[in-house]
Design a protein around this motif. Sequence first.
Motif, mmCIF file in Angstrom:
data_model
loop_
_atom_site.group_PDB
_atom_site.id
_atom_site.type_symbol
_atom_site.label_atom_id
_atom_site.label_comp_id
_atom_site.label_asym_id
_atom_site.label_seq_id
_atom_site.Cartn_x
_atom_site.Cartn_y
_atom_site.Cartn_z
ATOM 1 N N LYS A 82 0.830 -1.214 0.000
ATOM 2 C CA LYS A 82 0.000 0.000 0.000
ATOM 3 C C LYS A 82 0.859 1.258 0.000
ATOM 4 C CE LYS A 82 -3.653 2.372 2.563
ATOM 5 N NZ LYS A 82 -4.505 2.359 3.778
ATOM 6 N N VAL A 135 -5.311 -6.226 -5.539
ATOM 7 C CA VAL A 135 -6.387 -5.432 -4.935
ATOM 8 C C VAL A 135 -5.860 -4.133 -4.340
ATOM 9 C CG1 VAL A 135 -8.115 -5.389 -3.087
ATOM 10 C CG2 VAL A 135 -7.864 -7.430 -4.517
ATOM 11 N N LYS A 139 -7.227 -0.314 -5.056
ATOM 12 C CA LYS A 139 -7.834 0.515 -4.008
ATOM 13 C C LYS A 139 -7.072 1.832 -3.843
ATOM 14 C CE LYS A 139 -10.789 -0.605 -1.613
ATOM 15 N NZ LYS A 139 -12.261 -0.453 -1.731
ATOM 16 N N ARG A 145 -15.129 0.206 -7.453
ATOM 17 C CA ARG A 145 -15.610 -1.180 -7.278
ATOM 18 C C ARG A 145 -14.478 -2.130 -7.633
ATOM 19 N NH1 ARG A 145 -18.737 -4.542 -11.400
ATOM 20 N NH2 ARG A 145 -19.324 -6.425 -10.242
ATOM 21 N N VAL A 146 -13.897 -2.744 -6.613
ATOM 22 C CA VAL A 146 -12.785 -3.673 -6.803
ATOM 23 C C VAL A 146 -13.265 -5.077 -6.460
ATOM 24 C CG1 VAL A 146 -10.441 -4.283 -6.138
ATOM 25 C CG2 VAL A 146 -11.115 -1.879 -6.236
ATOM 26 N N GLY A 171 -8.830 -5.338 1.271
ATOM 27 C CA GLY A 171 -9.991 -4.457 1.170
ATOM 28 C C GLY A 171 -10.834 -4.648 -0.074
ATOM 29 N N ALA A 172 -10.876 -5.865 -0.635
ATOM 30 C CA ALA A 172 -11.712 -6.121 -1.814
ATOM 31 C C ALA A 172 -13.170 -5.823 -1.503
ATOM 32 C CB ALA A 172 -11.546 -7.567 -2.271
ATOM 33 N N ASP A 173 -13.865 -5.200 -2.455
ATOM 34 C CA ASP A 173 -15.275 -4.857 -2.261
ATOM 35 C C ASP A 173 -16.189 -6.052 -2.491
ATOM 36 O OD1 ASP A 173 -14.834 -2.005 -1.817
ATOM 37 O OD2 ASP A 173 -14.281 -1.933 -3.931
#
Length: 422
Positions: A82, A135, A139, A145-146, A171-173
């Motif tokens: 990240k 992912v 993000k 929308r992932v 943090g996948a949606d």
Amino acid sequence: MKFYKEAKAKELSQNTRIFAEVREIIERVGKHGDIAVADYNVKFGGAPAASFRVPQSELERAYDEISPELRGAIERAAANIKKFAELQRDSLWPLGEVEVEEGVFLGHSVIPVDSCCCYVPGGNHPLFSTALMLVIPAKAAGVPRVCAAVPPMRGSVLPHPATLAALKAAGADEVYAVGGAQAIAAFACGTETIAPVAMIVGPGNKYVTEAKRQVYGKVGIDFIAGPSEVLVIADDSASPTVAAADILAQSEHDCDAAGILVTTSERLARETEAEVTRQLADLDTAETAAKSWEENGRIIIADSLAEAADIANEIAPEHLEVNVKEPFELMGLLRNYGSLFIGEGSAEVFGDYVAGTNHTLPTMGAARYTGGLSVMNFLKVCTFQHITPQGAAKLAPDAETMAAEEGLTAHAKAAAARIRKI
């Protein structure tokens, strides 16, 4: 330059069978939607399921139930990935209006894609690290929308728990237990329960790769990836134990993977080959790694480090390790690689998991024209212009002249309409 060990010759013919099978899968999913996806899921090892969507509660349960050591490793990797993705994102600035001549203002905006599907392979091993690598940059880019598509475990309706835990950390949606070419087709075409996306990224087997090739244009993709590769440039100061370990780390992926050593030292070539044999004896994945090394492994003895760099640039490997006494002196000669590992401490496996750079990289020479997956893949640089009446008056005559020369009369008239009646 001479070859100390050569790879076996390969037949470079297109696999028409895979092409036809994937085309049929895409057509069936496009026509029959969820029913076709469910049939293929069961056909390829999954269990019948009432829904492809994995509930958030399953992600949380998997995250809570993995070992503390694995959870800590995933969190550390996620934090580094990240951090680096955000640094890359912040290096790409929007360009506000800039006046290039009187009354002519140009600029660009940086806009994330609307949606994406991150394909996370299952196959022989649960590659949960890929969930983080795909992912998290999406993000960080701000994609609204992932989604993630992951093959269910054999005989199950769910993917491997470690992959679900990684998707929770990333943090996948939306997460779907769908794999193979049918997953690519579902996210490209849409089904009753899977909304289509703008972009599909991630590695996969030959069927997934061919499916991405066939749906490209309907959706965006990152690139077409093939078997994993590592090329190690080493001089007499390098460790044959380390070189052999890194070669086998790639070789164990599958039988098509390639480990390559380019060295200026015949002693190192000899000792590394012996080390590969010795380390294979204690390797759980020795059957795959040995076949890969036998068929695809190469050892090349270069006359100089400059020639070694030329060889690396020609091969354009996915992973390029520089295990020489003065690695930074060689960097300026290296141009074609997916990711560069400078110095013997920079293990390629660190890049696979926890260092923070992305491990989704170009293979099969594609590093000659593209880099690896990053936050940039999910961002569009879209230009705009704002032209005042004064600017239009200056541009219109030249635009009209150029359009007329190309024979595009309506273009010429559109330019002229800015300064006179037509």
